[in-house]
Scaffold this motif. Structure first.
Motif, PDB file in Angstrom:
ATOM      1  N   GLN A  62      -1.531  79.330 121.037  1.00 10.14           N
ATOM      2  CA  GLN A  62      -2.649  80.532 122.021  1.00 10.14           C
ATOM      3  C   GLN A  62      -3.750  80.135 121.427  1.00 10.14           C
ATOM      4  O   GLN A  62      -3.933  80.058 120.145  1.00 10.14           O
ATOM      5  CB  GLN A  62      -2.266  81.992 121.579  1.00 10.14           C
ATOM      6  N   ALA A  63      -4.396  79.395 122.639  1.00 14.85           N
ATOM      7  CA  ALA A  63      -6.679  79.266 122.141  1.00 14.85           C
ATOM      8  C   ALA A  63      -6.428  78.013 121.416  1.00 14.85           C
ATOM      9  O   ALA A  63      -6.850  78.041 120.410  1.00 14.85           O
ATOM     10  CB  ALA A  63      -6.736  80.413 121.698  1.00 14.85           C
ATOM     11  N   VAL A  64      -5.751  76.869 121.361  1.00 14.29           N
ATOM     12  CA  VAL A  64      -5.196  75.909 121.130  1.00 14.29           C
ATOM     13  C   VAL A  64      -6.394  74.589 122.002  1.00 14.29           C
ATOM     14  O   VAL A  64      -5.609  74.592 122.753  1.00 14.29           O
ATOM     15  CB  VAL A  64      -4.060  75.252 120.438  1.00 14.29           C
ATOM     16  N   THR A  65      -7.407  73.453 120.865  1.00 16.13           N
ATOM     17  CA  THR A  65      -8.126  72.944 121.031  1.00 16.13           C
ATOM     18  C   THR A  65      -7.663  71.667 121.153  1.00 16.13           C
ATOM     19  O   THR A  65      -7.784  70.667 121.734  1.00 16.13           O
ATOM     20  CB  THR A  65      -9.308  73.006 121.307  1.00 16.13           C
ATOM     21  N   GLY A  66      -6.375  71.559 119.661  1.00 13.16           N
ATOM     22  CA  GLY A  66      -6.875  69.974 119.411  1.00 13.16           C
ATOM     23  C   GLY A  66      -5.288  69.734 120.648  1.00 13.16           C
ATOM     24  O   GLY A  66      -4.528  70.675 121.446  1.00 13.16           O
ATOM     25  N   ASP A  67      -5.018  68.300 120.235  1.00 12.95           N
ATOM     26  CA  ASP A  67      -3.851  67.144 121.377  1.00 12.95           C
ATOM     27  C   ASP A  67      -2.683  68.099 120.095  1.00 12.95           C
ATOM     28  O   ASP A  67      -2.050  68.151 119.240  1.00 12.95           O
ATOM     29  CB  ASP A  67      -3.940  66.070 120.470  1.00 12.95           C
ATOM     30  N   LEU A  68      -1.243  68.103 120.830  1.00 17.89           N
ATOM     31  CA  LEU A  68      -0.038  68.721 120.775  1.00 17.89           C
ATOM     32  C   LEU A  68       1.282  67.769 121.332  1.00 17.89           C
ATOM     33  O   LEU A  68       1.044  67.502 122.959  1.00 17.89           O
ATOM     34  CB  LEU A  68      -0.224  70.366 121.679  1.00 17.89           C
ATOM     35  N   TRP A  69       2.040  68.168 120.277  1.00 17.63           N
ATOM     36  CA  TRP A  69       3.047  67.079 120.745  1.00 17.63           C
ATOM     37  C   TRP A  69       4.264  68.309 119.902  1.00 17.63           C
ATOM     38  O   TRP A  69       4.187  68.111 118.769  1.00 17.63           O
ATOM     39  CB  TRP A  69       3.467  65.237 119.779  1.00 17.63           C
ATOM     40  N   PHE A  70       5.129  68.188 121.043  1.00 23.57           N
ATOM     41  CA  PHE A  70       6.414  68.891 120.794  1.00 23.57           C
ATOM     42  C   PHE A  70       7.804  68.631 121.016  1.00 23.57           C
ATOM     43  O   PHE A  70       8.044  68.024 122.009  1.00 23.57           O
ATOM     44  CB  PHE A  70       6.071  70.099 121.750  1.00 23.57           C
ATOM     45  N   HIS A  71       8.734  68.653 119.535  1.00 25.68           N
ATOM     46  CA  HIS A  71       9.818  68.110 120.423  1.00 25.68           C
ATOM     47  C   HIS A  71      10.556  69.085 119.720  1.00 25.68           C
ATOM     48  O   HIS A  71      10.613  69.739 118.385  1.00 25.68           O
ATOM     49  CB  HIS A  71      10.234  66.431 119.219  1.00 25.68           C
ATOM     50  N   SER A  72      11.743  69.335 120.478  1.00 25.45           N
ATOM     51  CA  SER A  72      12.865  70.090 119.985  1.00 25.45           C
ATOM     52  C   SER A  72      14.231  70.063 120.282  1.00 25.45           C
ATOM     53  O   SER A  72      14.618  69.076 121.537  1.00 25.45           O
ATOM     54  CB  SER A  72      12.979  71.690 120.480  1.00 25.45           C
ATOM     55  N   VAL A  73      15.460  70.905 120.056  1.00 23.76           N
ATOM     56  CA  VAL A  73      16.727  70.130 120.787  1.00 23.76           C
ATOM     57  C   VAL A  73      16.934  72.115 121.905  1.00 23.76           C
ATOM     58  O   VAL A  73      17.208  71.761 123.574  1.00 23.76           O
ATOM     59  CB  VAL A  73      17.769  70.637 119.807  1.00 23.76           C
ATOM     60  N   SER A  74      16.957  72.956 121.005  1.00 23.86           N
ATOM     61  CA  SER A  74      17.079  74.327 121.961  1.00 23.86           C
ATOM     62  C   SER A  74      16.043  74.998 122.115  1.00 23.86           C
ATOM     63  O   SER A  74      15.435  76.219 122.383  1.00 23.86           O
ATOM     64  CB  SER A  74      18.334  74.553 122.017  1.00 23.86           C
ATOM     65  N   GLY A  75      14.976  74.927 121.084  1.00 25.98           N
ATOM     66  CA  GLY A  75      14.094  75.680 121.093  1.00 25.98           C
ATOM     67  C   GLY A  75      12.443  75.615 122.315  1.00 25.98           C
ATOM     68  O   GLY A  75      12.254  74.344 123.042  1.00 25.98           O
ATOM     69  N   ASP A  76      12.341  76.798 122.564  1.00 26.25           N
ATOM     70  CA  ASP A  76      10.927  76.856 123.454  1.00 26.25           C
ATOM     71  C   ASP A  76       9.272  76.771 122.908  1.00 26.25           C
ATOM     72  O   ASP A  76       9.360  77.111 121.762  1.00 26.25           O
ATOM     73  CB  ASP A  76      11.338  78.325 124.028  1.00 26.25           C
ATOM     74  N   LEU A  77       8.916  75.871 123.448  1.00 30.21           N
ATOM     75  CA  LEU A  77       7.645  76.014 123.571  1.00 30.21           C
ATOM     76  C   LEU A  77       6.630  76.589 124.900  1.00 30.21           C
ATOM     77  O   LEU A  77       7.103  76.478 125.613  1.00 30.21           O
ATOM     78  CB  LEU A  77       6.552  74.695 124.170  1.00 30.21           C
ATOM     79  N   THR A  78       5.600  78.172 124.254  1.00 27.44           N
ATOM     80  CA  THR A  78       4.697  78.385 125.059  1.00 27.44           C
ATOM     81  C   THR A  78       3.346  78.169 124.874  1.00 27.44           C
ATOM     82  O   THR A  78       3.023  78.726 123.772  1.00 27.44           O
ATOM     83  CB  THR A  78       5.086  80.013 124.920  1.00 27.44           C
ATOM     84  N   VAL A  79       2.852  77.930 125.417  1.00 26.35           N
ATOM     85  CA  VAL A  79       1.232  77.671 125.465  1.00 26.35           C
ATOM     86  C   VAL A  79       0.583  79.082 126.483  1.00 26.35           C
ATOM     87  O   VAL A  79       0.447  78.360 127.397  1.00 26.35           O
ATOM     88  CB  VAL A  79       0.398  75.971 125.457  1.00 26.35           C
ATOM     89  N   ILE A  80      -0.651  79.357 125.570  1.00 27.36           N
ATOM     90  CA  ILE A  80      -1.173  80.466 126.196  1.00 27.36           C
ATOM     91  C   ILE A  80      -3.390  79.920 125.857  1.00 27.36           C
ATOM     92  O   ILE A  80      -3.715  79.687 124.718  1.00 27.36           O
ATOM     93  CB  ILE A  80      -1.278  81.972 125.615  1.00 27.36           C
ATOM     94  N   GLU A  81      -3.927  80.074 127.207  1.00 28.52           N
ATOM     95  CA  GLU A  81      -5.375  79.622 127.172  1.00 28.52           C
ATOM     96  C   GLU A  81      -5.461  77.968 126.228  1.00 28.52           C
ATOM     97  O   GLU A  81      -6.195  78.111 125.925  1.00 28.52           O
ATOM     98  CB  GLU A  81      -5.681  80.666 126.059  1.00 28.52           C
ATOM     99  N   GLY A  82      -4.521  77.245 126.663  1.00 24.57           N
ATOM    100  CA  GLY A  82      -4.446  76.173 126.052  1.00 24.57           C
ATOM    101  C   GLY A  82      -5.272  75.162 126.237  1.00 24.57           C
ATOM    102  O   GLY A  82      -5.765  74.996 127.689  1.00 24.57           O
ATOM    103  N   SER A  83      -6.514  74.376 125.595  1.00 26.58           N
ATOM    104  CA  SER A  83      -7.306  73.607 126.150  1.00 26.58           C
ATOM    105  C   SER A  83      -7.525  72.280 125.861  1.00 26.58           C
ATOM    106  O   SER A  83      -8.760  71.932 125.809  1.00 26.58           O
ATOM    107  CB  SER A  83      -8.887  73.851 126.363  1.00 26.58           C
ATOM    108  N   GLY A  84      -6.254  71.727 124.826  1.00 22.69           N
ATOM    109  CA  GLY A  84      -6.188  70.456 124.259  1.00 22.69           C
ATOM    110  C   GLY A  84      -6.022  69.615 125.594  1.00 22.69           C
ATOM    111  O   GLY A  84      -5.791  69.502 126.581  1.00 22.69           O
ATOM    112  N   SER A  85      -6.288  68.349 125.006  1.00 22.38           N
ATOM    113  CA  SER A  85      -6.710  66.898 125.846  1.00 22.38           C
ATOM    114  C   SER A  85      -5.400  66.505 126.249  1.00 22.38           C
ATOM    115  O   SER A  85      -5.415  65.558 127.101  1.00 22.38           O
ATOM    116  CB  SER A  85      -7.565  65.929 125.582  1.00 22.38           C
ATOM    117  N   ARG A  86      -4.732  66.348 125.460  1.00 21.07           N
ATOM    118  CA  ARG A  86      -3.203  65.765 125.292  1.00 21.07           C
ATOM    119  C   ARG A  86      -2.065  67.055 125.885  1.00 21.07           C
ATOM    120  O   ARG A  86      -2.614  67.399 123.863  1.00 21.07           O
ATOM    121  CB  ARG A  86      -2.739  64.511 124.717  1.00 21.07           C
ATOM    122  N   VAL A  87      -1.094  67.085 125.751  1.00 18.54           N
ATOM    123  CA  VAL A  87       0.103  67.656 125.279  1.00 18.54           C
ATOM    124  C   VAL A  87       1.626  67.224 125.542  1.00 18.54           C
ATOM    125  O   VAL A  87       1.940  66.333 126.734  1.00 18.54           O
ATOM    126  CB  VAL A  87       0.005  69.072 126.628  1.00 18.54           C
TER     127      VAL A  87
END
Length: 295
Positions: free
Chosen positions: A147-172
């Motif tokens: 929530q409310a993250v502004t940095g770049d975000l890298w996510f990798h998972s087998v079966s996990g979920d990713l939820t971003v709320i109010e995100g404003s980073g330049s790269r996802v």
């Protein structure tokens, strides 16, 4: 030679550290870890509950390490299925600290950090609040909620979920096998570069108004939802040319000047591109409705 302090914690306690902290390493199995970035004051540690072997804490130079030495030495695979330990720990560190947090069967909450955050989990979940530095999250089945993250975000998972709320980073960047990915993007001064890929997970992205991106989203056998008139949907049609068919569809086109990039791919999951409700500063005469069209 760097000064070194060590503690072996077997009961609840809390204390402050004398020296500086700019790097944090946490390795725990079972329980919770709460990492808080603070603007002032020394780094502090509080253990509110502990069961099992002692929790080892070392402070060498500006590096603080908290966890179980055997877990760090043998790695996660040596401890799968061995839930003989529980610890609940809170760490307050300077906001600029770089943090590496690894959990098995534990949950972690990280807030207020401006440094780099490297997250690793087997079955543990991560909650990220107000992080401004780059984030790299790698999980097996654990969820990541940001929530409310502004940095770049890298996510990798087998079966996990990713939820971003109010995100404003330049790269996802997101990759999963069966995990769902939901992004709610806030207005940002920079154009976002978004790339999401999953096999059977669903993808939903809500873009701010006005949006500015080249868009390419596709699914082989899932449905699509498009909330933008400027984007086109292509793919198989229903019987007799009717629009009832919703399988193997693509959403492509340009929003605004197309400075940003949005690419989303799933094999069997659904894809939804939605418009974020306008802010109070938006002109209602230039804002379209927020409801998407299922095609």
């Amino acid at each position: 030679m760097s000064a070194r302090s060590e503690w072996s914690i077997i009961a609840p306690r809390k204390f402050a550290l004398d020296g500086p902290v700019s790097a944090l390493h946490v390795h725990i199995a079972g329980g919770t870890v709460n990492v808080v970035g603070a603007g002032t004051g020394p780094a502090r540690l509080e253990v509110s509950q502990i069961d099992g072997p002692p929790l080892e804490v070392t402070h060498t130079g500006d590096t603080l390490s908290v966890g179980y030495p055997d877990l760090r030495r043998k790695g996660f695979r040596a401890w799968l299925g061995q839930w003989n330990r529980t610890v609940h720990v809170t760490l307050t560190v300077p906001a600029g600290t770089d943090a590496t947090i690894s959990v098995i069967g534990a949950s972690a909450v990280v807030s207020g950090l401006a440094g780099r955050a490297d997250l690793h989990g087997v079955t543990g979940d991560f909650t990220l609040l107000g992080l401004t530095g780059p984030i790299r999250a790698d999980t097996v089945s654990g969820r990541v909620e940001a929530q409310a993250v502004t940095g770049d975000l890298w996510f990798h998972s087998v079966s996990g979920d990713l939820t971003v709320i109010e995100g404003s980073g330049s790269r996802v960047r997101g990759e999963s096998v069966s995990g769902d990915m939901v992004l709610d993007l806030a207005p940002s001064p920079t154009c976002a570069d978004i790339g999401l890929t999953t096999v059977s997970g669903e993808i939903a992205i809500r873009l701010p108004h006005p949006a500015d991106a080249q868009v390419e989203a596709n699914t082989a056998s899932g449905s699509v939802t498009n909330g933008f008139d400027d984007l086109r949907v292509s793919g198989p049609r229903g019987a007799c040319g009717t629009p009832g068919g919703s399988w193997g569809r693509k959403i492509t086109g340009r929003l605004g000047a197309g400075h940003g990039s949005l690419k989303a791919t799933t094999v069997s999951g659904a894809i939804a591109l939605l418009r974020r409700p306008p802010s109070e500063d938006d002109d209602p005469d230039t804002t379209d409705g927020t409801q998407g069209k299922v095609l």
